[in-house]
Every structure is written in structure tokens, then in C-alpha cells.
Design a protein around this motif. Structure first.
Motif, PDB file in Angstrom:
ATOM      1  N   VAL A 189      -0.201   0.939   4.410  1.00  0.00           N
ATOM      2  CA  VAL A 189       0.267   1.854   3.370  1.00  0.00           C
ATOM      3  C   VAL A 189      -0.969   2.438   2.712  1.00  0.00           C
ATOM      4  CG1 VAL A 189       1.815   2.161   1.409  1.00  0.00           C
ATOM      5  CG2 VAL A 189       2.194   0.259   3.006  1.00  0.00           C
ATOM      6  N   GLU A 190      -1.246   3.685   3.021  1.00  0.00           N
ATOM      7  CA  GLU A 190      -2.521   4.312   2.622  1.00  0.00           C
ATOM      8  C   GLU A 190      -2.316   5.818   2.565  1.00  0.00           C
ATOM      9  OE1 GLU A 190      -5.615   5.311   1.417  1.00  0.00           O
ATOM     10  OE2 GLU A 190      -6.266   3.346   2.170  1.00  0.00           O
ATOM     11  N   ASP A 191      -2.655   6.422   1.427  1.00  0.00           N
ATOM     12  CA  ASP A 191      -2.410   7.856   1.265  1.00  0.00           C
ATOM     13  C   ASP A 191      -3.591   8.719   1.702  1.00  0.00           C
ATOM     14  OD1 ASP A 191      -3.758   6.693  -0.934  1.00  0.00           O
ATOM     15  OD2 ASP A 191      -3.415   8.504  -2.114  1.00  0.00           O
ATOM     16  N   GLU A 192      -4.700   8.092   2.001  1.00  0.00           N
ATOM     17  CA  GLU A 192      -5.874   8.833   2.442  1.00  0.00           C
ATOM     18  C   GLU A 192      -5.820   8.897   3.978  1.00  0.00           C
ATOM     19  OE1 GLU A 192      -8.973  10.722   3.300  1.00  0.00           O
ATOM     20  OE2 GLU A 192      -8.554  10.494   1.146  1.00  0.00           O
ATOM     21  N   LEU A 243      -2.042  -2.902   2.066  1.00  0.00           N
ATOM     22  CA  LEU A 243      -1.465  -2.080   1.014  1.00  0.00           C
ATOM     23  C   LEU A 243      -2.521  -1.544   0.064  1.00  0.00           C
ATOM     24  CD1 LEU A 243       1.197  -1.187  -0.435  1.00  0.00           C
ATOM     25  CD2 LEU A 243       1.209  -3.426  -1.526  1.00  0.00           C
ATOM     26  N   ASP A 244      -2.636  -0.231   0.019  1.00  0.00           N
ATOM     27  CA  ASP A 244      -3.505   0.422  -0.958  1.00  0.00           C
ATOM     28  C   ASP A 244      -2.830   0.306  -2.328  1.00  0.00           C
ATOM     29  OD1 ASP A 244      -5.558   1.970  -1.993  1.00  0.00           O
ATOM     30  OD2 ASP A 244      -4.574   3.874  -1.512  1.00  0.00           O
ATOM     31  N   LEU A 245      -3.619   0.291  -3.401  1.00  0.00           N
ATOM     32  CA  LEU A 245      -3.013   0.131  -4.733  1.00  0.00           C
ATOM     33  C   LEU A 245      -2.642   1.457  -5.368  1.00  0.00           C
ATOM     34  CD1 LEU A 245      -4.885  -2.657  -6.719  1.00  0.00           C
ATOM     35  CD2 LEU A 245      -2.524  -2.603  -5.917  1.00  0.00           C
ATOM     36  N   ASN A 246      -3.548   2.417  -5.237  1.00  0.00           N
ATOM     37  CA  ASN A 246      -3.368   3.696  -5.893  1.00  0.00           C
ATOM     38  C   ASN A 246      -2.666   4.657  -4.938  1.00  0.00           C
ATOM     39  OD1 ASN A 246      -3.559   5.634  -7.786  1.00  0.00           O
ATOM     40  ND2 ASN A 246      -5.798   5.791  -7.761  1.00  0.00           N
ATOM     41  N   LEU A 247      -1.325   4.747  -5.084  1.00  0.00           N
ATOM     42  CA  LEU A 247      -0.520   5.496  -4.116  1.00  0.00           C
ATOM     43  C   LEU A 247       0.393   6.479  -4.822  1.00  0.00           C
ATOM     44  CD1 LEU A 247       0.701   2.436  -2.011  1.00  0.00           C
ATOM     45  CD2 LEU A 247      -0.730   4.283  -1.105  1.00  0.00           C
TER      46      LEU A 247
END
Ligand code: CA
Length: 230
Positions: free
Chosen positions: A8-11, A52-56
Motif C-alpha cells: 500500500v503505497e501512493d508513490e 503499509l505506507d503511513l501517509n496515504l
């Protein structure tokens, strides 16, 4: 069988390099580009581990982690984030994360942490698992954070109840006599005898066994108590 990891990563570039690296290491990997998709996939699909990325966008990593852990408590979650502060780390563990890695990191370190968690999941429920965590059936005691849960339910214990349960758990099924318990948990020779043990065993049973199956605390008549589960 190929183990599957949810990233889970928005980058996009970071997500793609995670996927490539995982596939090179014989994992299957899916990418969720935001918290909402991540939460949906983690809860509806079968994965062996979540990175899991935190800042999403949409739903924060903390929130995703909390929901995964409330519905699939056994699923290992590693938080991957650029935030390195102790507060973020503690919030992450508070949300139920199993581990935490701060960007930038060496992929070899992440792989070592992943392997540890994957081994732990496979060993369950018979092994006592990673250091600092005691398990019996679906009961889990985290010695560092002093938390206890059965399945999805967080259970609040007093310091004495916690110490008593920890002592019983560490006996791994062997009987602990009342005298042994008084000495270990109360650290004194009680003039009043050992009735206090029976009283506290009842407190514990009410909290960790009454509303759950299987029952974990058993009585050895005339001798003491022990933890047992199928
Ligand atoms: Ca991010």
C-alpha cells in the motif's frame, strides 16, 4: 506456494520498485495506490503480509492498520514510512503494526524482517512466536507494550493480573502451584495464605476465558493452575 504481499503505497515509483524487488525474491505482489483501496484489498483478498505506507490519500496508514488488525489480527503488517519519530513509531504499534521500517532502508533489512514475521505466522498457534509476545490459542500477550488480546478483543488487566497471566503462560502448560505463584507474582510470603491466588485466578478467568472459547486456564485439583488449549 508463492507468498503474496500487498503493497500500500501512493508513490508510484516506490510501489513499482517494491513490486519488482518482491517478484525477484519469488513473492507475488499487488499494489494499492491509496488507503481506501489498500483497506479493501487487505480485508477482501488473501495476503501473507502487508507493507503499509503511513501517509496515504483517503485513509491513513494508521487507520488501515487498525482495521486490518481488528478483522484479521494474524495478518502481519509492516509500516514503511519516511516518518522516523518515536511518536509515529508508537502510534504505529498502537494501531497494531507488527514492525516498522523507515525510508530510506536497505531491502535486505526489510526482507529479514518480513521473513521473521512470515515464519511467526506459520508457526502459530503452537509456537510462542517472536520474542516479547506470548501466545496461547488466540490469546496474545505483548510483554513490551503490556497489552493482552483474545482474537480481536483488547483486554484490560491490572498489573497483578498481567503478572499472574505472564507467569502461567511462561510455564507453557506445566502446573504452577499456589505457593509458586504467590512467591513469583506477589514476591512475598503471604501470611494470609494462598487464597489470594484463587481470587486472582477468578478475576483472570472472568476477563480472558468467560466470554471466549477454548478455555485456557485450568485447575489441577489440590495442586495449582495451568494453561491448556487444544
Ligand atoms: Ca505516502
Amino acid at each position: 506456494m508463492t507468498e503474496r504481499v500487498l503493497i500500500v503505497e501512493d508513490e508510484p515509483k516506490a510501489a513499482e520498485s517494491f513490486r519488482k524487488w518482491l517478484e525477484e525474491n519469488n513473492f507475488g505482489a499487488d499494489i494499492a495506490p491509496d488507503g481506501a483501496v489498500g483497506r479493501h484489498l487487505a480485508l477482501s483478498e488473501k495476503y501473507d503480509l502487508v507493507l503499509l505506507d503511513l501517509n496515504l490519500p483517503y485513509v491513513s496508514g494508521y487507520e488501515v492498520c487498525r482495521e486490518i488488525k481488528s478483522q484479521k489480527p494474524q495478518m502481519p503488517v509492516i509500516l514503511v514510512t519516511a516518518l522516523g519519530g518515536i511518536d509515529q513509531k508508537l502510534s504505529g504499534f498502537d494501531a497494531g503494526a507488527d514492525d516498522y521500517i523507515v525510508k530510506p532502508f536497505d531491502f535486505r533489512e526489510l526482507m529479514a524482517r518480513m521473513r521473521l514475521l512470515l515464519r511467526r505466522t506459520k508457526d502459530e498457534p503452537t509456537s510462542s512466536g517472536q520474542e516479547g509476545v506470548l501466545r496461547a490459542a488466540d490469546l496474545e500477550m505483548n510483554l513490551a507494550f503490556k497489552t493482552v488480546r483474545r482474537g480481536n478483543t483488547l483486554i484490560s488487566l491490572t498489573a497483578k493480573e498481567f503478572a499472574l497471566l505472564e507467569f502461567l503462560m511462561k510455564k507453557s502448560g506445566k502446573v504452577a502451584s499456589r505457593y509458586e505463584i504467590v512467591e513469583e507474582v506477589w514476591d512475598v510470603n503471604f501470611d494470609t495464605g494462598t487464597n489470594v491466588v484463587d481470587v486472582y485466578i477468578n478475576f483472570l478467568r472472568r476477563k480472558i476465558d468467560k466470554n471466549f472459547e477454548p478455555k485456557l486456564i485450568h485447575t489441577k485439583q489440590g495442586m495449582g493452575y495451568f494453561i491448556k488449549y487444544p
